[in-house]
Design an enzyme around this catalytic site. Structure first.
Site, short mmCIF file in Angstrom:
data_model
loop_
_atom_site.label_atom_id
_atom_site.label_comp_id
_atom_site.label_asym_id
_atom_site.label_seq_id
_atom_site.Cartn_x
_atom_site.Cartn_y
_atom_site.Cartn_z
N HIS A 131 0.88 -1.18 0.00
CA HIS A 131 0.00 0.00 0.00
C HIS A 131 0.91 1.23 0.00
O HIS A 131 2.03 1.17 0.55
CB HIS A 131 -0.85 -0.05 1.27
N ASP A 208 3.14 -4.71 7.99
CA ASP A 208 1.93 -3.92 7.84
C ASP A 208 0.75 -4.88 8.03
O ASP A 208 0.48 -5.73 7.18
CB ASP A 208 1.93 -3.29 6.44
N GLN A 211 -4.43 -5.33 6.88
CA GLN A 211 -5.43 -6.28 6.38
C GLN A 211 -5.39 -7.62 7.10
O GLN A 211 -6.31 -8.42 6.94
CB GLN A 211 -5.22 -6.52 4.87
N LYS A 234 -10.44 -1.16 10.40
CA LYS A 234 -10.53 -2.32 9.51
C LYS A 234 -10.87 -3.58 10.28
O LYS A 234 -10.96 -4.66 9.72
CB LYS A 234 -9.23 -2.50 8.72
N CYS A 372 -4.71 2.26 -3.79
CA CYS A 372 -3.47 2.82 -3.20
C CYS A 372 -2.30 1.86 -3.38
O CYS A 372 -1.43 1.75 -2.51
CB CYS A 372 -3.65 3.16 -1.72
#
Ligand code: 7TS
Length: 414
Positions: A131, A208, A211, A234, A372
């Protein structure tokens, strides 16, 4: 139709969906079919109530007052930190820093650890599926320090090339920053292997988790990552709150980020000393209400069971993949062996945005565009995709609605 198929033995879809008030609304006269969960998930009533209860019952600034409201607010804020610690398997709540979200967590590391440790000639490795928020902070740092940004290539099936990654690692590699799950492809990356190899080369690793935190069982100690960043919104929590996990020893040796109240021990014009972890990185009045509500979101996930949720989402993903593959002209982008929560696709001759608009006219919310991840789109030679992404409250019936909606869109656009 939407509730026809509950799809797993463990989750009662009627009960689950009733907890999300927004799911009973209509869009363009149709029942809302919300398939944009990778952008942000909807919120259960308990999360909405936690925010409202804080403001109606015990709104006060934290860590500062001795009055009852301040004590109650501080206790709730710190209880949320402990809940996050347990949720991601950190060894201490001092390792849990509240941020605005994944983006701020990554930037915090880039601006503190990065500025203290990266010098000319050093190398930072990211991947082609990142991202923008896990690209740009490292690019800025590398430009500033004359360091080198290296990129792990993505293969045609949407997996990272591990041999290429191992070739990129050198004794100059100082950091590897990769996503756990791709927001555009759904690929689950083999982070344990990535981390082990990076550590052998003497590099630290930032994962990261934007998600992954909602779909996978996270244990930062087993994973052995040095940093892990994710966003509350999220995982059924509010916007404006996120978490940066960092190993205590590393955080303790990092310079401060923002200066201000709460992050100090003692201030004098001659010299200022800084607070202990995690407060050292929480300057100013934090987002108290949303931090407290994050605990309600985590409780929602743990009550229903991460395993059960995962099982349900995998069933949705498999069914969606099978049904979408049968749509004429449709190509799924990203066919990794291990995927979570996302199906991205293009349809021959049709622009993703046109498909998105026609689906919205039928009450179906999907994401269209580059998500993104512009370098990833370039790698696949496409301007963007249509992305359907799943959450605990989605049903097989909703996938049928999506597929029917696509057939209609194809007819109208051809
Ligand atoms: N990393 C990944 C893998 C993401 O998917 C996102 C947001 C971020 C970082 C940034 O998170 P934030 O909460 O700080 O904004 N992804 C998306 C998306 O896929 N559609 O909208 C936002």
């Amino acid at each position: 139709m939407i509730l026809e198929d509950t799809s797993t033995d463990h989750l009662d879809m009627v009960t689950i969906r009733q907890q999300f008030p927004i799911l009973s609304r209509t869009v363009k006269g149709r029942p809302l079919v919300y398939l944009d969960n990778a952008a942000t998930t909807q919120k259960p009533q308990t999360v909405i109530d936690a925010i409202s209860q804080y403001y109606t019952g015990y709104n006060a600034n934290i860590h500062r007052g001795i009055h009852t409201l301040a004590e109650e607010a501080t206790a709730a804020y710190e209880a949320s930190r402990t809940s996050v610690q347990e949720f991601i398997g950190a060894s201490s709540s001092e390792e849990i820093i509240f941020t605005r979200g994944t983006t701020e967590g990554i930037n915090l590391v880039a601006y503190t650890w990065g500025r203290a440790n990266i010098v000319a000639g050093d190398e930072i490795i990211i991947s082609e599926m990142e991202h923008h928020s896990n690209i740009v902070p490292w690019q800025i740092l590398c430009e500033e320090r004359n360091a080198v940004l290296k990129v792990i290539p993505v293969m045609d099936n949407g997996e990272l090339s591990m041999p290429a990654y191992l070739d990129l690692l050198t004794s100059n590699t100082k950091l590897v920053a990769v996503t756990h799950v791709s927001n555009a492809l759904g690929t689950i990356n083999p982070v344990e292997n990535i981390i082990r190899a990076a550590h052998q080369a003497g590099a630290l690793v930032l994962i990261d988790g934007a998600q992954s935190a909602v779909h996978l069982d996270i244990n930062v100690q087993d994973m052995d990552c040095d940093f892990f960043a994710f966003s509350g919104h999220k995982l059924y929590g509010p916007t404006g709150i996120g978490v940066l996990y960092g190993k205590k020893d590393i955080l303790n040796h990092m310079p401060v980020f923002q200066g201000g109240g709460e992050m100090i021990k003692e201030v004098a014009f001659e010299h200022t000393t800084y607070n202990e972890l995690p407060y050292k990185y929480e300057a100013g009045t934090p987002n108290i209400a949303d931090a407290i509500a994050l605990k309600a979101a985590i409780d929602f996930i743990t009550i229903h069971g991460r395993d059960h949720i995962r099982q349900h989402e995998t069933a949705l993903l498999n069914y969606a993949t099978e049904q979408l593959e049968a749509v004429p002209g449709l190509t799924i982008i990203g066919n990794a062996g291990e995927k979570a929560g996302v199906v991205s696709f293009i349809i021959k001759g049709l622009h993703p945005q046109d498909i998105g608009i026609l689906l919205d006219n039928q009450g179906i919310a999907v994401r269209t565009g580059h998500h993104c991840t512009q370098p990833l789109m370039k790698r696949f030679g496409i301007p963007g995709t249509v992305r359907a992404s799943f959450a605990v409250y989605n049903t097989m019936g909703e996938i049928d609605v999506l597929v029917a909606g696509l057939h209609k869109a194809i007819k109208m656009l051809s």
